[in-house]
Write a protein that holds these residues in place. Sequence first.
Motif, PDB file in Angstrom:
ATOM      1  N   SER A  14     -26.967  29.222  -6.766  1.00  0.00           N
ATOM      2  CA  SER A  14     -27.164  28.083  -5.563  1.00  0.00           C
ATOM      3  C   SER A  14     -27.383  28.888  -4.279  1.00  0.00           C
ATOM      4  N   SER A  69     -24.650  21.417  -1.642  1.00  0.00           N
ATOM      5  CA  SER A  69     -23.561  21.961  -1.216  1.00  0.00           C
ATOM      6  C   SER A  69     -22.256  22.038  -2.246  1.00  0.00           C
ATOM      7  N   TYR A  70     -21.299  23.064  -1.940  1.00  0.00           N
ATOM      8  CA  TYR A  70     -20.504  23.097  -3.231  1.00  0.00           C
ATOM      9  C   TYR A  70     -19.607  22.106  -3.201  1.00  0.00           C
ATOM     10  N   TYR A 121     -24.193  32.552  -5.672  1.00  0.00           N
ATOM     11  CA  TYR A 121     -24.534  31.872  -4.695  1.00  0.00           C
ATOM     12  C   TYR A 121     -25.234  33.256  -3.858  1.00  0.00           C
ATOM     13  N   TYR A 166     -19.070  27.798  -0.202  1.00  0.00           N
ATOM     14  CA  TYR A 166     -19.060  28.515  -1.403  1.00  0.00           C
ATOM     15  C   TYR A 166     -18.354  29.706  -1.186  1.00  0.00           C
ATOM     16  N   ALA A 198     -14.872  28.952  -1.944  1.00  0.00           N
ATOM     17  CA  ALA A 198     -14.673  28.746  -3.342  1.00  0.00           C
ATOM     18  C   ALA A 198     -14.610  29.919  -4.116  1.00  0.00           C
ATOM     19  N   SER A 199     -15.450  30.883  -3.875  1.00  0.00           N
ATOM     20  CA  SER A 199     -15.465  32.091  -4.387  1.00  0.00           C
ATOM     21  C   SER A 199     -14.360  32.942  -4.090  1.00  0.00           C
ATOM     22  N   ILE A 256     -17.327  32.147  -9.213  1.00  0.00           N
ATOM     23  CA  ILE A 256     -18.196  32.210  -8.255  1.00  0.00           C
ATOM     24  C   ILE A 256     -18.499  33.746  -7.808  1.00  0.00           C
TER      25      ILE A 256
END
Length: 319
Positions: free
Chosen positions: A63, A128-129, A145, A198, A201-202, A209
Amino acid sequence: ENMSETKSPNIYTEIMSTIPGRKGCWPADLYQYEGFWYGRYTIEGILSTQDHFKPQPNSVILSSAPKSGTTWLKALSFSIMTRSHFDESTNPLLTKISHDLVPFMEYQFLSNSQTLDLNVPLSATHISYTSLPKSIINSGCKIVYICRDPKDVFVSLWHHSQKSVTKAREDLHLENAFMYFCEGLSSSGPYWDHVLGYWRASLESPERILFLKYEDLMNDAVYWVKKMAQFMGYPFSFEEEDKGAVQKIINLCSFENMSSLEVNKSGIAEIQLKEMVIRNNIFFRKGKIRDWKNHLTVEMAMQLDQITKQKLNGSGLTL
Ligand code: A3P
């Protein structure tokens, strides 16, 4: 991942016809969906993807926002995953652009061509995430990402908009495009929000991720390619490392090598979207860090840096 039966279903086209567009940096007309700007067909693709996309259990999703290093990330990931099947002289990347080997999930239903059936569990997206198909989040499949200095992203995007045959954009001066980009009016923009989605989220799920920067990949490719391989579940063995397998992949996927291949100099992408003809060479311009210095004024650079600082404030991320 086969969505060929669901070609441009009318329902998505209908939904889109009710949404007002806005002028933007690239593409020319942008539509907002779940807080992010995209071209009209992209949103139709996202809607379709959200309904239909089914990752394989071992899928890896690549992504990025456009112009952050997608073409490169696809090439590297593809080479890492397929290295036991191909070597530097037989790799399909020598005759196909990486976009034809690792297609964008949201464009698959628009595409006229059949994708290669190499059975490589790789898929890509600019979504987008927060708008990713639930199937991706639920399946827990891995995501890589990539992001990049927003100044270089903008400069790359502006050049792309000038070369793109979608719509003649000679009217779009760098200054206007810059204003749009700063306001978040670019494909998958606001750029910073895309990155932050992202990034957060990572931080929450680092095992799911992997967050990369274009600049890190340039400065220490060996470290990051090994990290990618490990993360994707295809770690290099000691024996492979001894034989220089990591460096071979880096060399194969380097800007110098990729941009000098005939397919990327004069080829046309197999995956065509609607009436658009995509020339492969628009994905290869300079491949350098800080080329913004040749295009932005000091004031513009400061303005963009200021926005970046403000947007990323407190996130722990710097760009
Ligand atoms: P520039 O316009 O700064 O040269 P994307 O692939 O996300 O569309 O991003 C395109 C940018 O990545 C362009 O940046 C392009 O030149 C650069 N790029 C393409 N292939 C690359 C590679 N193999 N290595 C490094 N950069 C690459």
